[in-house]
Design a protein around this motif. Structure first.
Motif, mmCIF file in Angstrom:
data_model
loop_
_atom_site.group_PDB
_atom_site.id
_atom_site.type_symbol
_atom_site.label_atom_id
_atom_site.label_comp_id
_atom_site.label_asym_id
_atom_site.label_seq_id
_atom_site.Cartn_x
_atom_site.Cartn_y
_atom_site.Cartn_z
ATOM 1 N N ASN A 32 -2.593 6.204 -1.190
ATOM 2 C CA ASN A 32 -3.351 6.733 -0.044
ATOM 3 C C ASN A 32 -3.155 5.764 1.120
ATOM 4 O OD1 ASN A 32 -4.851 4.545 -0.759
ATOM 5 N ND2 ASN A 32 -6.823 5.595 -0.770
ATOM 6 N N GLU A 33 -3.897 5.989 2.186
ATOM 7 C CA GLU A 33 -3.634 5.217 3.396
ATOM 8 C C GLU A 33 -3.826 3.703 3.217
ATOM 9 O OE1 GLU A 33 -5.002 6.207 7.805
ATOM 10 O OE2 GLU A 33 -3.847 7.650 6.659
ATOM 11 N N ASP A 34 -4.937 3.314 2.569
ATOM 12 C CA ASP A 34 -5.168 1.857 2.440
ATOM 13 C C ASP A 34 -4.690 1.294 1.098
ATOM 14 O OD1 ASP A 34 -7.023 2.906 0.766
ATOM 15 O OD2 ASP A 34 -8.753 1.870 1.635
ATOM 16 N N HIS A 35 -3.870 2.036 0.389
ATOM 17 C CA HIS A 35 -3.271 1.569 -0.857
ATOM 18 C C HIS A 35 -4.290 1.268 -1.957
ATOM 19 C CE1 HIS A 35 -0.001 0.881 2.011
ATOM 20 N NE2 HIS A 35 0.829 0.902 1.000
ATOM 21 N N THR A 36 -5.443 1.902 -1.930
ATOM 22 C CA THR A 36 -6.406 1.670 -3.005
ATOM 23 C C THR A 36 -6.334 2.756 -4.073
ATOM 24 O OG1 THR A 36 -8.085 2.802 -1.704
ATOM 25 C CG2 THR A 36 -8.083 0.393 -1.622
ATOM 26 N N VAL A 37 -5.701 3.889 -3.755
ATOM 27 C CA VAL A 37 -5.567 4.982 -4.730
ATOM 28 C C VAL A 37 -4.094 5.362 -4.819
ATOM 29 C CG1 VAL A 37 -6.233 7.336 -5.336
ATOM 30 C CG2 VAL A 37 -7.859 5.847 -4.141
ATOM 31 N N PRO A 82 -0.783 -3.011 -2.730
ATOM 32 C CA PRO A 82 0.437 -2.577 -2.054
ATOM 33 C C PRO A 82 1.644 -2.496 -2.982
ATOM 34 C CG PRO A 82 -0.217 -4.789 -1.364
ATOM 35 C CD PRO A 82 -1.353 -4.226 -2.138
ATOM 36 N N ARG A 83 1.666 -3.308 -4.025
ATOM 37 C CA ARG A 83 2.843 -3.310 -4.900
ATOM 38 C C ARG A 83 2.500 -2.712 -6.262
ATOM 39 N NH1 ARG A 83 7.960 -4.553 -3.324
ATOM 40 N NH2 ARG A 83 8.312 -6.316 -4.721
ATOM 41 N N PHE A 84 1.780 -1.605 -6.262
ATOM 42 C CA PHE A 84 1.392 -0.967 -7.517
ATOM 43 C C PHE A 84 2.556 -0.729 -8.482
ATOM 44 C CE2 PHE A 84 1.176 3.083 -9.783
ATOM 45 C CZ PHE A 84 0.153 2.836 -10.682
ATOM 46 N N PRO A 85 3.716 -0.242 -8.023
ATOM 47 C CA PRO A 85 4.806 -0.007 -8.985
ATOM 48 C C PRO A 85 5.207 -1.275 -9.745
ATOM 49 C CG PRO A 85 5.294 1.076 -6.914
ATOM 50 C CD PRO A 85 4.087 0.203 -6.675
ATOM 51 N N LEU A 86 5.021 -2.430 -9.132
ATOM 52 C CA LEU A 86 5.386 -3.678 -9.801
ATOM 53 C C LEU A 86 4.265 -4.124 -10.735
ATOM 54 C CD1 LEU A 86 7.628 -5.855 -9.790
ATOM 55 C CD2 LEU A 86 6.231 -7.104 -8.157
ATOM 56 N N VAL A 87 3.080 -4.348 -10.139
ATOM 57 C CA VAL A 87 1.903 -4.738 -10.917
ATOM 58 C C VAL A 87 0.748 -3.859 -10.474
ATOM 59 C CG1 VAL A 87 0.289 -6.570 -11.463
ATOM 60 C CG2 VAL A 87 2.664 -7.142 -11.013
ATOM 61 N N PRO A 88 0.132 -3.184 -11.401
ATOM 62 C CA PRO A 88 0.296 -3.231 -12.853
ATOM 63 C C PRO A 88 1.268 -2.206 -13.444
ATOM 64 C CG PRO A 88 -1.695 -2.036 -12.295
ATOM 65 C CD PRO A 88 -1.056 -2.425 -10.996
ATOM 66 N N ALA A 89 1.862 -1.318 -12.626
ATOM 67 C CA ALA A 89 2.564 -0.168 -13.218
ATOM 68 C C ALA A 89 3.766 -0.554 -14.083
ATOM 69 C CB ALA A 89 2.998 0.806 -12.134
ATOM 70 N N ALA A 108 -2.507 -11.117 -1.302
ATOM 71 C CA ALA A 108 -2.618 -10.118 -2.362
ATOM 72 C C ALA A 108 -2.911 -8.719 -1.823
ATOM 73 C CB ALA A 108 -3.691 -10.540 -3.368
ATOM 74 N N VAL A 109 -3.630 -8.629 -0.714
ATOM 75 C CA VAL A 109 -4.040 -7.312 -0.211
ATOM 76 C C VAL A 109 -3.288 -6.917 1.056
ATOM 77 C CG1 VAL A 109 -6.300 -7.433 -1.281
ATOM 78 C CG2 VAL A 109 -5.997 -8.332 1.030
ATOM 79 N N THR A 110 -2.249 -7.662 1.405
ATOM 80 C CA THR A 110 -1.475 -7.315 2.602
ATOM 81 C C THR A 110 -0.459 -6.228 2.255
ATOM 82 O OG1 THR A 110 -1.722 -9.540 3.466
ATOM 83 C CG2 THR A 110 0.074 -8.216 4.377
ATOM 84 N N ALA A 111 -0.587 -5.096 2.928
ATOM 85 C CA ALA A 111 0.253 -3.957 2.562
ATOM 86 C C ALA A 111 1.672 -4.094 3.122
ATOM 87 C CB ALA A 111 -0.384 -2.665 3.040
ATOM 88 N N ASP A 112 1.799 -4.654 4.305
ATOM 89 C CA ASP A 112 3.122 -4.759 4.915
ATOM 90 C C ASP A 112 3.941 -5.837 4.197
ATOM 91 O OD1 ASP A 112 4.935 -4.193 7.357
ATOM 92 O OD2 ASP A 112 4.817 -6.395 7.241
#
Lengths: 603, 326
Positions: A91-96, A163-170, A470-474
């Protein structure tokens, strides 16, 4: 009478041995699909589930990932590829993150793998946090729940941006079958059952401290694995393991080749040595919560006094690179391009003088209030490389007047003594997890680590830097922050990176030749068995040509190396065989002569 | 009868001491099972609650005296606890591993006894000659070689250079049946058994030789020679008596052999009790250590007891309470 009986027994034994040798299996040589490969591991990992693994096998995460899959793969890639997932959108803020699953994937028992299993896996490993991979959803990022949208779509929610969900934890968290684990209340007690996974191999047999037997999952969504049966015997002893590889009793060895054996094995015609990359580093930790190692000036002086080039030369015999103060492995995509570990003992001495740690009458440095400094350096006595390193470091620090006593203890004692603070310095190693994870500093030196396991360094400024990253999306911005962490680390030096060893693993290509250096992974990487990834004949032909070209280009060096190897062999191999042969000859001669004499006397 | 009571009573005391030490020693070692089960990166990251939950799962959260009572109750009932490392009942683990250790130690003891006694008697018969001197030097060298070193030498010669014997495990890696399986198991036992026999081989020789020498000085030997028995017959009479100390030594040495098995089983990845103990010591897996050591302590104590009780059967002098060795 008795001697005749003994002779008969001996003959029988010899006969059995000969029959046995004849019956011994010959290595399979199928060019396409190989029937069986035997790859020795170091120890028992229970049933290869997140709650059972012990990391005693030396195979890190490879075995559990032969049996289980993750949404993305691999954890050590800059851009992991979709695996069980087909895609994942934030989603927009990378929380979902909305994960679209691959369709038609089944568990080893034939049940379908669905979005329910994914939601369950995250819930279960969050609720039962003693699993190996849980800390990537309980600590950072913190998981907040899942919603199954349809059979193949699931929404995963987090407390903060990921921001890096595919890496951690996915790419990290194994997906477990709900229909099996849903009934297990005490996951640590369920380490004795054969697991159900979705991976390229199904575990079909396990004997504690003896072996694992895995069979190819022919319906695997990445294609049928190239080895039908994978036998993983457990070999605890290093020299027995390399002997078994040389004789062909085993086809591959997960154990890293020690520096002193590399040249020997490279000379062995039937054995290949593969240079792999698991981003390993060995470092010297400081007790950051007690004097004098809590003083950054003191730590910097220690860093300057350690000759890391010499460690690489003498301990690794040249098979590695000296450590950098920026800590991260120079080959990691996260590492700052530039960085160094300066060696300047004079500067180190000056800095210690300036900081008030002056040399006393006995030649040993003292604290500013006049107490002699005695430092204890803990080291795992089971690790020859680290023991040698510790001795050299102690010697080097002695040069600038620091009294360092090396204390070699077994791993259990080491962790106990370390956690209760009975140390000043200790030597440890970390790989992938530290060097290829964007949040690595957070996990090892961050606010979540309260104990002394990694020295107990705690700095609000550093913590803030890590939490922000950790929470920087860019990504560019985030990478910048990760580089800043490394600058900060180099300045504060909570640990001195000593060296990054080159890593090698050995195998017999006649048995299976699909092995390749999968970045971040060991020989047993699941990709080595998948048709799309495994090394093919073309690859090895190319590698062969490249090697030939290199040989043609540098004939002199090669000849020298061959000479050195030959003399090395004579120096190392000959005396043993001679000694043994001599002892055997003397013994046999003694018995024969003795027997002849008695016969003469008796008659 | 009083002798029997006294001897059994002594051994009961020894066993009791073993039971207590067995509980106390592993707990005195630094480190705990949680440190081991999770690598540093994870055990450091555990919160105190998570750590406490793990301890509770293994019954290690109880006060020490409660753990001791449960341990003794378990011994009496014959069920030991769950292994923390293997997640299985300790009894199953120990029973699974025991046969391999019995095979190794039994064969090694027999081998050492046969070879040691045979060579010892031979040396004694030819006392002082060059063959005696060379055999004795050989066995003294053998006696001073640590078994793991012997094992590595044997691997180098018989596996790497000659390729006769495998070095990994007790059973073939590839599934086999019937005779082929038995042959493979035998092949895999050869090197460990020979290595392990070095634990006591030298001692056997060094006891057998003087035993026969002193028998040969006895009056009955002189009598036998005087009445014209052949040397072979004389030797047979004397040897029978000289076997007494050797056979006692064999049973007494069982503990040493079992101890050696820990090292040898580790070198050859042999799945016996020794390897289980080695792994469990590293893991600080108290329940397994308690179970395995208890079984070993009982075995060794019983073997010694048997040796003590059988002695009178072998040696009439002890039975009648006159002279002799006691």
């Amino acid at each position: 009478m008795t001697s005749r009986g003994a002779a008969a027994l001996a003959l029988l034994a010899l006969g059995l041995a000969v029959i046995g040798a004849a019956l011994a299996p010959a290595a399979a040589q199928e060019p396409e699909r190989v029937e069986r490969v035997t790859a020795a591991i170091n120890g028992w990992e229970n049933n290869l589930t997140p709650y059972g693994i012990t990391f005693q096998s030396g195979a890190f995460h490879e075995m559990i990932n032969l049996v289980h899959d993750t949404l993305y793969w691999s954890h050590y890639a800059e851009e992991p590829e979709p695996w069980l997932a087909e895609s994942a959108e934030p989603n927009e803020d990378h929380t979902v993150w909305t994960v679209q699953l691959r369709e038609g994937v089944t568990w080893h028992d034939g049940e379908d793998l669905t979005a329910d299993d994914v939601a369950f896996s995250y819930d279960y490993q969050f609720d039962n946090p003693s699993a190996r991979y849980s800390h990537h959803i309980t600590v950072l990022p913190e998981y907040a729940g899942a919603e199954v949208l349809d059979e193949h779509t699931v929404e995963l929610r987090f407390e903060e941006p990921v921001p890096r969900f595919p890496l951690v934890p996915a790419a990290d968290l194994p997906i477990l079958p709900e229909h099996v684990w849903g009934d297990i209340d005490q996951p640590r007690d369920a380490v004795d059952e054969l697991p159900v996974g979705s991976g390229p191999y199904e575990l079909v047999e396990m004997e504690s401290d003896e072996r694992y037997v895995l069979e190819a999952n022919d319906d695997y969504f990445k294609g049928a694995p190239l080895v039908e049966q994978l036998v993983l015997p457990i070999v605890r002893d290093s020299s027995a393991a390399f002997s078994a590889l040389r004789t062909g009793e085993i086809d591959a060895l997960v154990r890293g080749v020690p520096p002193e054996l590399i040249a020997d094995l490279e000379d062995e015609p039937e054995v290949e040595v593969l240079n792999i990359q698991t981003y390993e580093g060995h470092q010297l930790y400081f007790h950051a919560q007690q004097e004098p190692t809590s003083d950054a000036a003191f730590r910097r002086a220690v860093g300057l006094a350690v000759d890391r080039e010499a460690l690489v030369e003498r301990v690794l015999q040249g098979h590695g690179r000296p450590g950098r103060d920026e800590f991260m492995h120079p080959d990691s995509y996260l590492a700052k391009p530039e960085g160094a570990g300066e060696f300047d003992p004079d500067a180190a001495a000056t800095q210690l003088d300036e900081a008030g740690y002056e040399v006393g009458d006995d030649g040993v440095r003292q604290t500013p209030d006049g107490q002699p400094i005695e430092l204890t350096l803990l080291v795992n006595s089971f690790d020859p490389v680290q023991v040698r390193t510790a001795e050299l470091v102690s010697e080097q620090l002695g040069e600038i007047g620091l009294d360092v006593q090396v204390e070699g203890v077994d791993p259990g004692t080491l962790s106990d003594q370390r956690d209760s603070g009975e140390f000043d310095l200790w030597i440890g190693s970390l790989n992938n997890h530290m060097h290829m994870d964007p949040d690595a500093f957070y996990h090892f030196f961050g606010p979540g680590i309260t104990g002394l396991t990694f020295g107990g360094y705690d700095n609000p400024e550093f913590n803030e830097l890590m939490e922000r990253a950790a929470v920087t999306a860019d990504w560019d911005e985030r990478l910048q922050l990760i580089h800043e962490q490394q600058d900060f680390f180099a300045e504060e030096l909570p640990a001195v990176m000593l060296f990054y060893p080159d890593e090698y693993q050995a195998y017999r290509p006649a048995a299976y030749d699909g092995w390749f250096a999968d970045p971040g992974h060991l020989l047993l990487t699941k990709r080595a068995f998948l048709p799309d990834y495994a090394a093919s004949d073309e690859d090895s032909a190319e590698a062969g040509e490249a090697a030939e070209a290199a040989e043609a280009a540098e004939p002199d060096d090669d000849a020298e190396a061959a000479d050195a190897a030959a003399t090395g062999d004579e120096a190392g191999g000959l005396p043993w065989s001679v000694l043994v042969a001599a002892v055997a000859v003397v013994a046999v001669a003694g018995v024969v002569i003795g027997r002849r004499r008695t016969r003469e006397e008796d008659e | 009868m009083p002798r029997l009571v006294r001897v059994v009573g002594q051994y009961a005391l020894v066993l009791l001491a073993a039971v207590v030490l067995n509980f106390a020693l592993p707990r005195l070692a630094p480190g705990d099972v949680v440190d081991y089960l999770l690598p540093p990166a994870e055990s450091g990251a555990l919160t105190d609650e998570e750590r406490a939950a793990l301890f509770e799962g293994y019954g290690l959260d109880q006060p020490t005296h409660v753990q001791f009572v449960e341990y003794v109750q378990g011994l009496v009932r014959g069920d030991f606890l769950m292994s923390a490392r293997y997640g299985r009942p300790v009894r199953d683990l120990v029973l699974e591993r025991l046969p391999w250790t019995v095979l190794l130690t039994g064969s090694a003891t027999l081998l050492a006894l046969t070879v040691g006694a045979f060579a010892g008697f031979r040396s004694a018969w030819r006392r002082g000659r060059s063959s005696d001197v060379s055999t004795m030097s050989g066995f003294m060298v053998a006696d001073s070689m640590p078994p793991f070193f012997v094992a590595l030498l044997l691997i180098l010669v018989f596996s790497v250079h000659l390729g006769w014997f495998p070095v990994v495990g007790a059973v073939p890696v590839v599934p086999m049946e019937g005779l082929a399986f038995a042959v493979e198991v035998a092949r895999r036992a050869v090197l460990p058994v020979v290595s392990l026999s070095f634990m006591t081989l030298g001692t056997m020789y060094l006891v057998a030789r003087p035993a026969l020498i002193s028998e040969l000085r006895e009056d009955y030997v002189l009598l036998a020679e005087a009445k014209g028995l052949s040397p072979r017959q004389v030797r047979r009479h004397a040897q029978r008596n000289a076997l007494l100390p050797v056979s006692t030594l064999t049973l007494m040495n069982l503990g040493t052999v079992v101890g050696g098995a820990t090292v040898i089983e580790t070198v050859f990845s042999y799945p016996g009790l020794g390897l289980l103990i080695y792994e469990s010591v590293q893991a600080r897996d108290y329940p397994v250590l308690q179970g395995a050591f208890f079984i070993l302590a009982v075995t060794v104590v019983v073997a010694n007891l048997v040796a003590d009780l059988l002695y009178p059967l072998f040696d009439p002098r002890v039975r009648r309470g006159v002279g002799g060795l006691r």
